[in-house]
Write a protein that holds these residues in place. Structure first.
Motif, PDB file in Angstrom:
ATOM      1  N   LEU A 138     -46.246  30.890  -9.131  1.00 45.83           N
ATOM      2  CA  LEU A 138     -47.519  30.661  -9.489  1.00 45.83           C
ATOM      3  C   LEU A 138     -48.268  32.096  -9.777  1.00 45.83           C
ATOM      4  O   LEU A 138     -48.689  32.210 -11.150  1.00 45.83           O
ATOM      5  N   HIS A 139     -47.961  33.049  -9.048  1.00 46.85           N
ATOM      6  CA  HIS A 139     -48.577  34.160  -9.223  1.00 46.85           C
ATOM      7  C   HIS A 139     -47.887  34.901 -10.252  1.00 46.85           C
ATOM      8  O   HIS A 139     -48.388  35.705 -11.244  1.00 46.85           O
ATOM      9  N   ARG A 140     -46.529  34.840 -10.617  1.00 45.35           N
ATOM     10  CA  ARG A 140     -45.772  35.213 -11.323  1.00 45.35           C
ATOM     11  C   ARG A 140     -46.137  34.882 -12.838  1.00 45.35           C
ATOM     12  O   ARG A 140     -46.327  35.634 -13.970  1.00 45.35           O
ATOM     13  N   ALA A 141     -46.446  33.614 -12.736  1.00 44.31           N
ATOM     14  CA  ALA A 141     -46.853  32.959 -13.991  1.00 44.31           C
ATOM     15  C   ALA A 141     -48.196  33.459 -14.571  1.00 44.31           C
ATOM     16  O   ALA A 141     -48.491  33.420 -15.805  1.00 44.31           O
ATOM     17  N   LEU A 142     -49.142  33.931 -13.573  1.00 43.29           N
ATOM     18  CA  LEU A 142     -50.436  34.487 -14.080  1.00 43.29           C
ATOM     19  C   LEU A 142     -50.292  36.057 -14.066  1.00 43.29           C
ATOM     20  O   LEU A 142     -51.207  36.470 -14.261  1.00 43.29           O
ATOM     21  N   GLY A 143     -49.122  36.492 -14.315  1.00 45.23           N
ATOM     22  CA  GLY A 143     -49.142  37.802 -14.595  1.00 45.23           C
ATOM     23  C   GLY A 143     -49.001  38.783 -13.628  1.00 45.23           C
ATOM     24  O   GLY A 143     -49.181  40.053 -13.528  1.00 45.23           O
ATOM     25  N   PHE A 144     -48.766  38.334 -12.200  1.00 46.80           N
ATOM     26  CA  PHE A 144     -48.731  39.273 -11.246  1.00 46.80           C
ATOM     27  C   PHE A 144     -47.009  39.702 -11.099  1.00 46.80           C
ATOM     28  O   PHE A 144     -46.315  38.915 -11.754  1.00 46.80           O
ATOM     29  N   GLU A 145     -47.160  41.057 -10.684  1.00 47.54           N
ATOM     30  CA  GLU A 145     -45.870  41.671 -10.572  1.00 47.54           C
ATOM     31  C   GLU A 145     -45.563  41.864  -9.234  1.00 47.54           C
ATOM     32  O   GLU A 145     -46.444  42.142  -8.181  1.00 47.54           O
ATOM     33  N   PRO A 146     -44.078  41.973  -8.779  1.00 45.36           N
ATOM     34  CA  PRO A 146     -44.140  42.211  -7.294  1.00 45.36           C
ATOM     35  C   PRO A 146     -44.204  43.392  -6.872  1.00 45.36           C
ATOM     36  O   PRO A 146     -44.196  44.547  -7.844  1.00 45.36           O
ATOM     37  N   ALA A 147     -44.687  43.722  -5.812  1.00 43.14           N
ATOM     38  CA  ALA A 147     -45.376  45.237  -5.378  1.00 43.14           C
ATOM     39  C   ALA A 147     -44.536  45.403  -4.021  1.00 43.14           C
ATOM     40  O   ALA A 147     -44.818  46.556  -3.567  1.00 43.14           O
ATOM     41  N   GLY A 148     -43.888  44.555  -3.349  1.00 44.64           N
ATOM     42  CA  GLY A 148     -43.097  44.821  -2.083  1.00 44.64           C
ATOM     43  C   GLY A 148     -43.075  43.602  -1.256  1.00 44.64           C
ATOM     44  O   GLY A 148     -43.534  42.921  -1.434  1.00 44.64           O
ATOM     45  N   VAL A 149     -42.343  43.973  -0.229  1.00 49.04           N
ATOM     46  CA  VAL A 149     -41.945  43.039   0.819  1.00 49.04           C
ATOM     47  C   VAL A 149     -42.275  43.583   2.208  1.00 49.04           C
ATOM     48  O   VAL A 149     -41.419  44.607   2.441  1.00 49.04           O
ATOM     49  N   GLY A 150     -42.971  42.849   3.121  1.00 46.15           N
ATOM     50  CA  GLY A 150     -43.197  43.206   4.506  1.00 46.15           C
ATOM     51  C   GLY A 150     -42.192  42.483   5.347  1.00 46.15           C
ATOM     52  O   GLY A 150     -42.308  41.297   5.377  1.00 46.15           O
ATOM     53  N   LYS A 151     -41.026  42.940   5.826  1.00 50.01           N
ATOM     54  CA  LYS A 151     -39.925  42.235   6.451  1.00 50.01           C
ATOM     55  C   LYS A 151     -40.474  41.726   7.939  1.00 50.01           C
ATOM     56  O   LYS A 151     -41.151  42.571   8.583  1.00 50.01           O
ATOM     57  N   ASP A 152     -40.416  40.405   8.141  1.00 53.63           N
ATOM     58  CA  ASP A 152     -40.607  40.087   9.706  1.00 53.63           C
ATOM     59  C   ASP A 152     -41.881  40.683  10.209  1.00 53.63           C
ATOM     60  O   ASP A 152     -41.794  41.084  11.255  1.00 53.63           O
ATOM     61  N   VAL A 153     -43.179  40.288   9.590  1.00 53.90           N
ATOM     62  CA  VAL A 153     -44.279  41.237  10.039  1.00 53.90           C
ATOM     63  C   VAL A 153     -45.239  39.872  10.803  1.00 53.90           C
ATOM     64  O   VAL A 153     -46.000  40.227  11.323  1.00 53.90           O
ATOM     65  N   GLY A 154     -44.487  38.877  10.694  1.00 51.85           N
ATOM     66  CA  GLY A 154     -45.186  37.714  11.476  1.00 51.85           C
ATOM     67  C   GLY A 154     -44.070  36.798  12.186  1.00 51.85           C
ATOM     68  O   GLY A 154     -43.089  36.664  11.704  1.00 51.85           O
TER      69      GLY A 154
END
Length: 188
Positions: A138-154
């Protein structure tokens, strides 16, 4: 394949929606990884959260069809410090029976339009679970771009969970000095 819901009514959430908001969010708290909250908040708590968002002039919207709230979305201040006054974080939750039917797209589109009209510059999505294809798509379809991944934070539902950061630039982003005053934030 799910049938799209044709043009749900998108409107500002009100105090009368608190029960529906709590029910939708409560489902995601108990059964999903999109939020790291583990205890569903009460309708009264949801109303306090809504009031906190709208106090900043930010959108807190619901999608409705035939009087039934199908989902909600909002933009909240990203952080309290004044330097963040042009950046918000979006949140979106859709009732399980209408997921992947266009409700989220309609809601998030309306939130983005409101943020752009306010002169804001950046919208961040902090998506729980790197396997959350619906929200990422959904976010990609509305023009959002990947900015990173926080691994195993929760840690939720017996497993470690990532967060996916996505970002959308509005109003030219960092290209120049903003015309609008941004959000009134009290932090230093």
């Amino acid at each position: 394949m799910a049938v799209r819901i044709s043009a749900p009514l998108i409107r500002a959430a009100t105090a009368a929606d608190a029960g529906a908001l709590a029910a939708i969010y409560g489902h995601h708290v108990l059964h999903g990884l999109g939020t790291f909250e583990e205890v569903p908040p009460s309708p009264a708590e949801m109303e306090q959260r809504r009031l906190s968002v709208v106090a900043h002039g930010l959108p807190y919207l619901v999608a409705e069809d035939s009087g039934c709230v199908l989902g909600y979305a909002y933009a909240a201040p990203f952080r309290a410090r004044a330097a963040y006054r042009y950046t918000v974080e979006d949140s979106i939750y859709v009732a399980p029976h209408v997921q992947r039917r266009g409700v989220g797209h309609a809601l998030l589109s309306a939130v983005l339009e409101h943020c752009e009209a306010m002169g804001l510059r950046q919208v961040l999505a902090v998506i729980g679970d790197s396997e959350n294809g619906g929200s990422i798509g959904l976010h990609r379809a509305l023009g959002f771009e990947p900015a990173g991944v926080g691994k195993d934070v929760g840690f939720k539902q017996g497993r470690w969970v990532d967060i996916v950061w996505m970002q959308k630039t509005l109003n030219g982003g960092s290209g120049g000095v903003p015309d609008a005053p941004g959000l009134a934030l009290s932090g230093h």
